[in-house]
Write a protein that holds these residues in place. Sequence first.
Motif, short mmCIF file in Angstrom:
data_model
loop_
_atom_site.label_atom_id
_atom_site.label_comp_id
_atom_site.label_asym_id
_atom_site.label_seq_id
_atom_site.Cartn_x
_atom_site.Cartn_y
_atom_site.Cartn_z
N ALA A 127 0.83 -1.21 0.00
CA ALA A 127 0.00 0.00 0.00
C ALA A 127 0.87 1.26 0.00
O ALA A 127 0.50 2.26 -0.62
CB ALA A 127 -0.93 -0.01 1.21
N ASP A 128 2.01 1.22 0.69
CA ASP A 128 2.91 2.38 0.70
C ASP A 128 3.57 2.59 -0.67
O ASP A 128 3.75 3.73 -1.11
CB ASP A 128 3.99 2.22 1.77
CG ASP A 128 3.43 2.29 3.18
OD1 ASP A 128 2.38 2.96 3.37
OD2 ASP A 128 4.03 1.69 4.08
N ILE A 129 3.92 1.50 -1.33
CA ILE A 129 4.50 1.61 -2.67
C ILE A 129 3.47 2.21 -3.62
O ILE A 129 3.77 3.12 -4.39
CB ILE A 129 4.97 0.24 -3.20
CG1 ILE A 129 6.04 -0.35 -2.29
CG2 ILE A 129 5.50 0.38 -4.63
CD1 ILE A 129 6.37 -1.81 -2.60
N GLU A 130 2.25 1.72 -3.53
CA GLU A 130 1.17 2.21 -4.39
C GLU A 130 0.93 3.70 -4.15
O GLU A 130 0.79 4.49 -5.09
CB GLU A 130 -0.10 1.40 -4.13
CG GLU A 130 -1.27 1.79 -4.99
CD GLU A 130 -2.29 2.60 -4.23
OE1 GLU A 130 -2.84 3.55 -4.83
OE2 GLU A 130 -2.54 2.31 -3.05
N ALA A 131 0.91 4.11 -2.90
CA ALA A 131 0.69 5.53 -2.58
C ALA A 131 1.82 6.39 -3.13
O ALA A 131 1.58 7.49 -3.65
CB ALA A 131 0.56 5.71 -1.08
N THR A 132 3.05 5.91 -3.02
CA THR A 132 4.18 6.66 -3.54
C THR A 132 4.09 6.80 -5.06
O THR A 132 4.34 7.87 -5.61
CB THR A 132 5.51 5.97 -3.14
OG1 THR A 132 5.58 5.90 -1.72
CG2 THR A 132 6.71 6.74 -3.66
N ALA A 133 3.72 5.72 -5.73
CA ALA A 133 3.64 5.74 -7.20
C ALA A 133 2.52 6.63 -7.72
O ALA A 133 2.65 7.23 -8.79
CB ALA A 133 3.46 4.32 -7.73
N THR A 134 1.43 6.72 -6.98
CA THR A 134 0.27 7.45 -7.50
C THR A 134 0.08 8.84 -6.90
O THR A 134 -0.48 9.71 -7.57
CB THR A 134 -1.02 6.63 -7.28
OG1 THR A 134 -1.17 6.35 -5.89
CG2 THR A 134 -0.99 5.34 -8.07
N ALA A 135 0.53 9.06 -5.69
CA ALA A 135 0.24 10.34 -5.03
C ALA A 135 1.42 11.31 -5.00
O ALA A 135 1.22 12.52 -4.95
CB ALA A 135 -0.24 10.08 -3.60
N ARG A 136 2.62 10.79 -5.00
CA ARG A 136 3.79 11.66 -4.91
C ARG A 136 3.99 12.39 -6.25
O ARG A 136 3.77 11.81 -7.30
CB ARG A 136 5.02 10.81 -4.61
CG ARG A 136 6.30 11.62 -4.45
CD ARG A 136 7.43 10.74 -4.04
NE ARG A 136 7.18 10.29 -2.67
CZ ARG A 136 8.12 10.16 -1.76
NH1 ARG A 136 9.36 10.40 -2.07
NH2 ARG A 136 7.82 9.76 -0.55
N PRO A 137 4.43 13.63 -6.20
CA PRO A 137 4.73 14.31 -7.47
C PRO A 137 5.78 13.49 -8.26
O PRO A 137 6.77 13.05 -7.71
CB PRO A 137 5.31 15.65 -7.04
CG PRO A 137 4.82 15.86 -5.65
CD PRO A 137 4.67 14.49 -5.05
#
Length: 128
Positions: free
Chosen positions: A54-64
């Motif tokens: 879930a953290d990887i997914e958040a980084t890939a989709t939410a981080r600039p």
Amino acid sequence: MDRLERFRTWGMAPATAEALLKALLTLSIHAFVLDAVAQGEAGTETLVQWLRLADIEATATARPSHALLAGLPRLEEDDQLHVDALRVPIYDDASALHLGRLSQMVRICLMHVATALPTSDPTCADIP
């Protein structure tokens, strides 16, 4: 529609899209690890093992997207080519649609992996 058909409908060669997808996923993991190290976490290998999908997914989709390129070490030639290929959609507004689609594919792939695993909040260590 399977992933390869989807890439073709996007006007991307499947091999190219797969390479960009892998590079984006790797950059997402790298960015998360850099953040953890900056906060004093030690033992990068252990950190990656316990990294939640879930953290990887958040980084890939939410981080600039441009932030994923920060702090990259010197890369081997093939890896550098993949990162350079990702720079185009990251910095070229006309290619932003491709980057958005790739980010969503990372999310979808990670969701499929997470669903296939027996734990409710899987980490990288849970992947066989």
